[in-house]
Design an enzyme around this catalytic site. Structure first.
Site, mmCIF file in Angstrom:
data_model
loop_
_atom_site.group_PDB
_atom_site.id
_atom_site.type_symbol
_atom_site.label_atom_id
_atom_site.label_comp_id
_atom_site.label_asym_id
_atom_site.label_seq_id
_atom_site.Cartn_x
_atom_site.Cartn_y
_atom_site.Cartn_z
ATOM 1 N N TYR A 54 0.777 -1.253 -0.178
ATOM 2 C CA TYR A 54 0.254 0.237 -0.364
ATOM 3 C C TYR A 54 0.710 1.043 -0.068
ATOM 4 O O TYR A 54 1.261 1.861 0.915
ATOM 5 C CB TYR A 54 -0.826 -0.663 0.554
ATOM 6 N N HIS A 122 -0.236 -12.306 1.268
ATOM 7 C CA HIS A 122 -0.647 -11.476 0.979
ATOM 8 C C HIS A 122 -1.450 -11.414 -0.742
ATOM 9 O O HIS A 122 -2.997 -12.271 -0.384
ATOM 10 C CB HIS A 122 -0.420 -9.709 -0.035
ATOM 11 N N SER A 201 -13.286 -5.414 2.360
ATOM 12 C CA SER A 201 -14.428 -4.389 1.320
ATOM 13 C C SER A 201 -15.696 -4.840 2.524
ATOM 14 O O SER A 201 -16.440 -5.294 0.994
ATOM 15 C CB SER A 201 -14.231 -5.055 -0.055
ATOM 16 N N PRO A 202 -15.925 -4.943 3.556
ATOM 17 C CA PRO A 202 -17.265 -5.292 3.478
ATOM 18 C C PRO A 202 -18.547 -4.599 3.102
ATOM 19 O O PRO A 202 -19.871 -5.101 3.453
ATOM 20 C CB PRO A 202 -17.891 -5.261 5.885
ATOM 21 N N GLY A 204 -18.316 -3.603 0.124
ATOM 22 C CA GLY A 204 -18.417 -3.518 -1.265
ATOM 23 C C GLY A 204 -17.669 -2.866 -2.154
ATOM 24 O O GLY A 204 -17.623 -1.727 -2.285
ATOM 25 N N ARG A 205 -16.445 -2.117 -1.248
ATOM 26 C CA ARG A 205 -15.622 -1.477 -1.618
ATOM 27 C C ARG A 205 -16.542 0.394 -1.885
ATOM 28 O O ARG A 205 -15.981 1.352 -2.708
ATOM 29 C CB ARG A 205 -14.862 -1.424 -3.193
ATOM 30 N N GLY A 206 -17.017 0.665 -0.643
ATOM 31 C CA GLY A 206 -17.371 2.077 -1.078
ATOM 32 C C GLY A 206 -18.499 1.919 -1.757
ATOM 33 O O GLY A 206 -20.002 2.935 -0.603
ATOM 34 N N PHE A 207 -19.306 0.821 -1.960
ATOM 35 C CA PHE A 207 -20.278 0.329 -3.264
ATOM 36 C C PHE A 207 -22.087 0.812 -2.568
ATOM 37 O O PHE A 207 -22.734 1.111 -2.445
ATOM 38 C CB PHE A 207 -20.511 -0.825 -4.299
ATOM 39 N N SER A 209 -22.171 1.625 0.379
ATOM 40 C CA SER A 209 -22.986 2.667 1.182
ATOM 41 C C SER A 209 -24.177 3.381 0.682
ATOM 42 O O SER A 209 -24.607 4.405 1.213
ATOM 43 C CB SER A 209 -21.701 3.707 1.314
#
Length: 324
Positions: A54, A122, A201-202, A204-207, A209
């Site tokens: 990262y 990873h 990503s619980p 969904g990568r922000g989707f 929300s």
């Protein structure tokens, strides 16, 4: 803050994914990120997740700065295996024993600590037998540099082979209302072996929300623009899924992100979600999900709205690096 067990490692029931503080999700602000990490610690979140790739490398340095003077209250997780150069260019997946040792020493230096609590591979290196990689990781435990070992995006057979060399404490894999694949084989495997599950990503990568209504809501350099689920017809079909989640969240009086996290938490006491947050308001919103207990009827309604396979499109542009 509630706590859960990942194998023999006890952590806060919700962790903090730090990746987006340094890369991938557009503009980042170190001062803001440090404040967010400090606020998380103040609220009882002790499980911080980073990785050497990262940034690359800068996220570990950021986390190291954030926990300075507070190391004893933090369960620190980082990862190796996605090898990148300092300029960000990609080298490849590397699980060779000599690289494992060198990567660990470099991470310890960047983090400014003398040990890592949970050290993940990873991504699985298909060119290096997992027994060799796990063997090198076990040496790090014996040397006192690492306390517990983990894998990320590993297939059931790989998990079993690694676990036979040294106990694996946690498996980290994407898991959410639009990524339910682990339910088929991975969750049963880790539960059989007594391995905890870390859900990245619980939301969904922000989707999930509900804040992303168009691809134009993402910054030009946001890597999600290249994600199949955020493109073309897939985006619109997945947006229809989010609308159902929004309706259920409104009915319950919570946000869609909170509903998504509460659902992941409901899947078992051995599952710990690590949503990423770069800002304190979103952090506080996510953490509040630990106090939401969904009823059987609500869980049934959520399952009807977002059954396994409901999301359209692959999780990554290149799926060849996961579930190996």
């Amino acid at each position: 803050m509630h706590h859960r067990k990942l194998g023999q490692l006890e952590v806060s029931a919700i962790g903090l994914g730090c990746m987006g503080m340094s890369e991938f999700y557009g503009t980042h602000n170190d001062a803001q990120s440090l404040d967010t990490i400090h606020r998380a610690l103040d609220l009882g979140v002790n499980f911080l997740d980073t990785a050497d790739m990262y940034g690359p490398f800068t996220n570990e340095k950021l986390v190291g700065r954030a926990i300075k003077g507070r190391r004893d209250s933090v369960i620190l997780a980082t990862k190796f295996g996605n090898e990148r150069r300092a300029d960000g260019s990609w080298v490849g997946i590397n699980g060779r024993p000599e690289y494992v040792r060198a990567a660990c020493d470099a991470s310890l230096l960047r983090l400014g600590v003398d040990h890592i609590d949970l050290y993940y591979q990873h991504r699985v290196d298909p060119k290096t037998p997992i027994e060799e990689t796990a063997g090198a990781m076990s040496e790090l435990v014996r040397a006192g540099k690492v306390r517990f070992l983990g894998l990320s995006e590993a297939a059931p057979k790989t998990i079993r082979r690694a676990h036979a060399i040294h106990p694996i404490t946690a498996l980290q894999t994407e898991y959410s209302l639009w990524s339910r694949e682990p339910e088929d084989e991975i969750l049963p495997t880790v539960r059989e072996l007594g391995i905890g599950f870390v859900a990245y990503s619980p939301i969904g990568r922000g989707f999930l929300s509900g804040r992303i209504k168009s691809v134009d809501d993402l910054e030009p350099d946001d890597y999600r623009r290249n994600n199949p689920r955020f493109q073309g017809e897939n985006f619109q079909k997945n947006l229809d899924l989010v609308k159902k989640i929004e309706q259920l969240a409104k009915k319950r009086g919570v946000t869609p992100a909170q509903l998504a996290i509460a659902w992941v938490l409901s899947r078992g006491e051995d599952i710990v979600p690590i949503p990423g947050s770069r800002r304190i308001p979103h952090l506080e919103e996510n953490i509040a999900a630990v106090n939401i207990t969904l009823t059987r009827e609500e869980l049934r309604q959520i399952d009807d709205a977002a059954p396994a396979g409901a999301a359209v499109g692959d999780r990554y542009p290149d799926m060849s690096r996961v579930n190996l």
